[in-house]
Motif scaffolding. Sequence first.
Motif, PDB file in Angstrom:
ATOM      1  N   LEU A  43      48.742  25.431  48.148  1.00 24.02           N
ATOM      2  CA  LEU A  43      48.072  25.647  46.870  1.00 24.02           C
ATOM      3  C   LEU A  43      49.065  26.058  45.785  1.00 24.02           C
ATOM      4  CD1 LEU A  43      44.847  27.442  48.123  1.00 24.02           C
ATOM      5  CD2 LEU A  43      44.968  25.172  47.076  1.00 24.02           C
ATOM      6  N   LYS A  44      50.037  26.903  46.141  1.00 23.42           N
ATOM      7  CA  LYS A  44      51.059  27.318  45.171  1.00 23.42           C
ATOM      8  C   LYS A  44      51.896  26.127  44.726  1.00 23.42           C
ATOM      9  CE  LYS A  44      51.746  32.193  46.191  1.00 23.42           C
ATOM     10  NZ  LYS A  44      52.679  33.208  46.705  1.00 23.42           N
ATOM     11  N   GLN A  45      52.202  25.224  45.651  1.00 23.26           N
ATOM     12  CA  GLN A  45      52.968  24.032  45.287  1.00 23.26           C
ATOM     13  C   GLN A  45      52.176  23.149  44.323  1.00 23.26           C
ATOM     14  OE1 GLN A  45      54.034  22.131  48.968  1.00 23.26           O
ATOM     15  NE2 GLN A  45      55.586  23.653  49.472  1.00 23.26           N
ATOM     16  N   LEU A  46      50.871  23.077  44.535  1.00 16.84           N
ATOM     17  CA  LEU A  46      50.034  22.246  43.671  1.00 16.84           C
ATOM     18  C   LEU A  46      49.805  22.867  42.292  1.00 16.84           C
ATOM     19  CD1 LEU A  46      47.256  21.103  46.182  1.00 16.84           C
ATOM     20  CD2 LEU A  46      48.948  19.636  45.061  1.00 16.84           C
ATOM     21  N   TYR A  47      49.531  24.189  42.259  1.00 20.99           N
ATOM     22  CA  TYR A  47      49.051  24.815  41.027  1.00 20.99           C
ATOM     23  C   TYR A  47      49.895  25.977  40.508  1.00 20.99           C
ATOM     24  CZ  TYR A  47      45.108  22.085  42.584  1.00 20.99           C
ATOM     25  OH  TYR A  47      44.327  21.061  43.034  1.00 20.99           O
ATOM     26  N   GLY A  48      50.917  26.382  41.227  1.00 21.84           N
ATOM     27  CA  GLY A  48      51.781  27.462  40.759  1.00 21.84           C
ATOM     28  C   GLY A  48      51.146  28.833  40.913  1.00 21.84           C
ATOM     29  N   GLU A  49      51.456  29.697  39.977  1.00 18.49           N
ATOM     30  CA  GLU A  49      50.966  31.080  40.031  1.00 18.49           C
ATOM     31  C   GLU A  49      49.477  31.148  39.694  1.00 18.49           C
ATOM     32  OE1 GLU A  49      52.808  33.635  41.233  1.00 18.49           O
ATOM     33  OE2 GLU A  49      54.241  32.028  41.594  1.00 18.49           O
ATOM     34  N   GLY A  50      48.842  32.214  40.104  1.00 13.27           N
ATOM     35  CA  GLY A  50      47.422  32.408  39.848  1.00 13.27           C
ATOM     36  C   GLY A  50      46.549  31.980  41.010  1.00 13.27           C
ATOM     37  N   VAL A  51      47.163  31.368  42.017  1.00 11.13           N
ATOM     38  CA  VAL A  51      46.415  30.875  43.173  1.00 11.13           C
ATOM     39  C   VAL A  51      45.877  32.036  44.008  1.00 11.13           C
ATOM     40  CG1 VAL A  51      46.649  29.622  45.354  1.00 11.13           C
ATOM     41  CG2 VAL A  51      47.602  28.664  43.255  1.00 11.13           C
ATOM     42  N   GLU A  52      46.703  33.053  44.231  1.00 10.65           N
ATOM     43  CA  GLU A  52      46.254  34.199  45.037  1.00 10.65           C
ATOM     44  C   GLU A  52      45.075  34.897  44.375  1.00 10.65           C
ATOM     45  OE1 GLU A  52      49.138  36.796  47.066  1.00 10.65           O
ATOM     46  OE2 GLU A  52      50.660  35.463  46.206  1.00 10.65           O
ATOM     47  N   GLU A  53      45.123  35.017  43.065  1.00 14.49           N
ATOM     48  CA  GLU A  53      44.016  35.645  42.339  1.00 14.49           C
ATOM     49  C   GLU A  53      42.743  34.808  42.482  1.00 14.49           C
ATOM     50  OE1 GLU A  53      43.335  36.802  37.775  1.00 14.49           O
ATOM     51  OE2 GLU A  53      45.116  37.678  38.703  1.00 14.49           O
ATOM     52  N   ALA A  54      42.882  33.488  42.408  1.00 15.63           N
ATOM     53  CA  ALA A  54      41.725  32.604  42.584  1.00 15.63           C
ATOM     54  C   ALA A  54      41.137  32.778  43.984  1.00 15.63           C
ATOM     55  CB  ALA A  54      42.130  31.147  42.359  1.00 15.63           C
ATOM     56  N   LEU A  55      41.993  32.911  44.986  1.00 13.81           N
ATOM     57  CA  LEU A  55      41.516  33.115  46.359  1.00 13.81           C
ATOM     58  C   LEU A  55      40.802  34.463  46.497  1.00 13.81           C
ATOM     59  CD1 LEU A  55      44.510  31.689  48.429  1.00 13.81           C
ATOM     60  CD2 LEU A  55      42.285  30.631  48.053  1.00 13.81           C
ATOM     61  N   ARG A  56      41.326  35.484  45.822  1.00 14.49           N
ATOM     62  CA  ARG A  56      40.674  36.802  45.876  1.00 14.49           C
ATOM     63  C   ARG A  56      39.297  36.756  45.217  1.00 14.49           C
ATOM     64  NH1 ARG A  56      46.070  38.981  45.150  1.00 14.49           N
ATOM     65  NH2 ARG A  56      46.608  40.115  47.045  1.00 14.49           N
ATOM     66  N   ILE A  57      39.191  36.026  44.121  1.00 14.35           N
ATOM     67  CA  ILE A  57      37.898  35.893  43.436  1.00 14.35           C
ATOM     68  C   ILE A  57      36.917  35.158  44.341  1.00 14.35           C
ATOM     69  CG2 ILE A  57      36.711  34.798  41.497  1.00 14.35           C
ATOM     70  CD1 ILE A  57      39.318  35.379  39.860  1.00 14.35           C
ATOM     71  N   LEU A  58      37.378  34.091  44.987  1.00  9.65           N
ATOM     72  CA  LEU A  58      36.520  33.356  45.923  1.00  9.65           C
ATOM     73  C   LEU A  58      36.073  34.264  47.070  1.00  9.65           C
ATOM     74  CD1 LEU A  58      38.330  29.926  46.083  1.00  9.65           C
ATOM     75  CD2 LEU A  58      35.911  30.255  45.558  1.00  9.65           C
ATOM     76  N   LYS A  59      36.994  35.074  47.562  1.00  8.97           N
ATOM     77  CA  LYS A  59      36.661  36.000  48.656  1.00  8.97           C
ATOM     78  C   LYS A  59      35.666  37.045  48.167  1.00  8.97           C
ATOM     79  CE  LYS A  59      38.765  38.922  52.171  1.00  8.97           C
ATOM     80  NZ  LYS A  59      40.011  39.518  52.661  1.00  8.97           N
ATOM     81  N   ASN A  60      35.883  37.563  46.971  1.00  7.93           N
ATOM     82  CA  ASN A  60      34.993  38.554  46.369  1.00  7.93           C
ATOM     83  C   ASN A  60      33.587  37.980  46.177  1.00  7.93           C
ATOM     84  OD1 ASN A  60      34.329  41.033  45.223  1.00  7.93           O
ATOM     85  ND2 ASN A  60      35.048  40.451  43.200  1.00  7.93           N
ATOM     86  N   ALA A  61      33.520  36.681  45.896  1.00  9.49           N
ATOM     87  CA  ALA A  61      32.230  36.016  45.708  1.00  9.49           C
ATOM     88  C   ALA A  61      31.577  35.676  47.047  1.00  9.49           C
ATOM     89  CB  ALA A  61      32.413  34.737  44.891  1.00  9.49           C
ATOM     90  N   GLY A  62      32.299  35.866  48.144  1.00  8.79           N
ATOM     91  CA  GLY A  62      31.767  35.534  49.465  1.00  8.79           C
ATOM     92  C   GLY A  62      31.714  34.034  49.695  1.00  8.79           C
ATOM     93  N   MET A  63      32.633  33.308  49.060  1.00 14.76           N
ATOM     94  CA  MET A  63      32.610  31.855  49.133  1.00 14.76           C
ATOM     95  C   MET A  63      33.831  31.266  49.851  1.00 14.76           C
ATOM     96  SD  MET A  63      31.263  31.090  45.269  1.00 14.76           S
ATOM     97  CE  MET A  63      31.231  29.332  45.473  1.00 14.76           C
ATOM     98  N   LEU A  64      34.664  32.100  50.445  1.00 14.62           N
ATOM     99  CA  LEU A  64      35.910  31.622  51.034  1.00 14.62           C
ATOM    100  C   LEU A  64      35.863  31.663  52.551  1.00 14.62           C
ATOM    101  CD1 LEU A  64      38.767  30.688  50.129  1.00 14.62           C
ATOM    102  CD2 LEU A  64      39.495  33.045  50.421  1.00 14.62           C
ATOM    103  N   GLU A  65      36.185  30.551  53.168  1.00 21.82           N
ATOM    104  CA  GLU A  65      36.335  30.481  54.623  1.00 21.82           C
ATOM    105  C   GLU A  65      37.824  30.507  54.932  1.00 21.82           C
ATOM    106  OE1 GLU A  65      33.890  27.735  57.075  1.00 21.82           O
ATOM    107  OE2 GLU A  65      33.224  27.019  55.113  1.00 21.82           O
ATOM    108  N   ILE A  66      38.180  31.198  56.000  1.00 19.60           N
ATOM    109  CA  ILE A  66      39.580  31.307  56.397  1.00 19.60           C
ATOM    110  C   ILE A  66      39.694  30.984  57.875  1.00 19.60           C
ATOM    111  CG2 ILE A  66      41.585  32.845  56.570  1.00 19.60           C
ATOM    112  CD1 ILE A  66      40.243  34.583  54.369  1.00 19.60           C
ATOM    113  N   LYS A  67      40.697  30.193  58.224  1.00 14.66           N
ATOM    114  CA  LYS A  67      40.990  29.941  59.634  1.00 14.66           C
ATOM    115  C   LYS A  67      42.500  29.811  59.782  1.00 14.66           C
ATOM    116  CE  LYS A  67      40.579  24.887  59.852  1.00 14.66           C
ATOM    117  NZ  LYS A  67      39.889  23.750  60.456  1.00 14.66           N
ATOM    118  N   TRP A  68      42.954  29.827  61.013  1.00 16.00           N
ATOM    119  CA  TRP A  68      44.382  29.738  61.285  1.00 16.00           C
ATOM    120  C   TRP A  68      44.763  28.297  61.584  1.00 16.00           C
ATOM    121  CZ3 TRP A  68      47.668  33.573  60.341  1.00 16.00           C
ATOM    122  CH2 TRP A  68      47.141  34.862  60.217  1.00 16.00           C
TER     123      TRP A  68
END
Length: 171
Positions: A43-68
């Motif tokens: 995601l960082k390669q595609l969009y640069g900075e701000g990606v981690e914040e977007a992921l945190r917002i998605l997680k805060n919204a309860g909309m993020l799935e995570i797997k290994w």
Amino acid sequence: MVRRAKLVNDAVELVPVLQLFSTETYRRVYETLLSEWRTLEELKQLYGEGVEEALRILKNAGMLEIKWRMPSDPAGKPEKEYHVSYTHLSINVYISLKELNTILNAIFMAEDEESEIVDRILEQIGRGRISVQHISRETGLDNLFIRALAKKSLKLNLKGQLVEPAKNEEV
């Protein structure tokens, strides 16, 4: 793509969802994760900075799935990969226009003003006042505004009627 709807029964739950569409980077991350699983580095390669914040917002919204994701190289490390779990919203809220305005004010507030108010809230939490009602009484801010701001800010967690400082967790 599987269609899943996030149920929204409290207008404050709309805050992180609407926040997702506030910047181009957030929108692009959301749209990418709708259709595919991606790692943070991808995601960082595609969009640069701000990606981690977007992921945190998605997680805060309860909309993020995570797997290994297991590496193709046996000596490599597994990486977390992310995907958006909801494609639709099912909204069932009853709210006055005045209250809606309060929520929208919290969402579209300038960053410096938001930071100042979040610091005031954190100061109250440091004094042991963690309920929305106590913070409202001490700061003179509206209960709904405090809840909306706590839902928006990555420095605060809203748990029912309690506000806590957010833990610096890895996404």
